[in-house]
Design an enzyme around this catalytic site. Structure first.
Site, short mmCIF file in Angstrom:
data_model
loop_
_atom_site.label_atom_id
_atom_site.label_comp_id
_atom_site.label_asym_id
_atom_site.label_seq_id
_atom_site.Cartn_x
_atom_site.Cartn_y
_atom_site.Cartn_z
N HIS A 159 5.19 35.48 25.46
CA HIS A 159 6.23 34.97 26.36
C HIS A 159 5.69 33.76 27.13
CE1 HIS A 159 9.14 38.28 25.97
NE2 HIS A 159 8.06 39.00 25.70
N GLU A 218 7.26 31.88 29.05
CA GLU A 218 7.90 31.85 30.36
C GLU A 218 7.25 32.81 31.35
OE1 GLU A 218 9.83 35.40 28.50
OE2 GLU A 218 9.02 33.49 27.80
N CYS A 224 9.27 36.11 21.21
CA CYS A 224 9.06 37.54 21.02
C CYS A 224 10.00 38.08 19.93
CB CYS A 224 9.21 38.28 22.35
SG CYS A 224 8.53 39.97 22.32
#
EC number: 4.3.2.10
Length: 200
Positions: free
Chosen positions: A179, A181, A79
């Site tokens: 993202h 994650e 990001c």
């Protein structure tokens, strides 16, 4: 495998930490440049303001340390971390990024809602990540990179086609606007591929 997660006053550190641990690696959150030397991979996470992040990296000496590590261990920018790999950003024209890739960051088009928040697909250009082509990933951003180098590995459509994945395998450097994650099992698998695959 020790993975250094760079702490420079931005959000989403906990989710990145948990993701790295879930993958079976040893995550270490640090703002100490010397600790990066012991890492097998480095993640530059981030949600926030380009100027504040760039200033913190410069003040702590992390800028110079990250540049010194280029090509020796995998580096992943997520990001805002991806945007910091560029030279500059329209968000803060007077601030300097890491300059890993030539180019800048520009605002998303005026005719779409910003921030671009939610799930969207990524069309990968490279065989390296072909298995992830067309998969959904989670985005939260108002700016996107505009690289001058031929480093675009994946693109996403949101008012326009923009680079959502950039990289240079030869130098072990990758950037993701989304993202991984926070993108479920697919995102975790991609994160694992970058951390371990790039180091092979």
């Amino acid at each position: 495998m020790k993975v250094a997660i760079v702490e420079y006053g931005v959000g989403n550190l906990n989710s990145v930490y948990r993701a790295v641990k879930h993958l079976g690696h040893e995550p270490v959150v640090t703002d100490d440049p010397s600790e990066l030397h012991d890492a097998d991979a480095v993640i530059l996470p981030g949600v926030g303001n380009f100027r504040a992040a760039a200033e913190k990296l410069e003040e702590t000496g992390l800028c110079d340390e990250i540049r010194e590590l280029l090509g020796s261990v995998p580096l992943l920018g997520i990001c805002l971390g991806m945007q910091l790999l560029m030279e500059s950003s329209e968000e803060s024209p007077e601030s300097r990024g890491l300059g890993v890739f030539r180019g800048t960051c520009v605002a998303l088009p005026n005719d779409v809602k910003t921030p671009h928040m939610g799930w969207n697909t990524v069309e990968f250009r490279t065989e390296e990540f072909r298995e992830f082509d067309g998969e959904m990933f989670y985005f939260v951003h108002s700016y996107r990179v505009a690289p001058e180098d031929d480093v675009v590995l994946g693109e996403t459509e949101y008012g326009e086609r923009f680079p959502s994945v950039i990289g240079d395998r030869g130098r072990l450097i990758y950037g993701m606007q989304f993202h991984p994650e926070k993108s479920g099992p697919v995102g975790l698998k991609l994160l694992g591929e970058v951390l371990t695959g790039a180091s092979r």
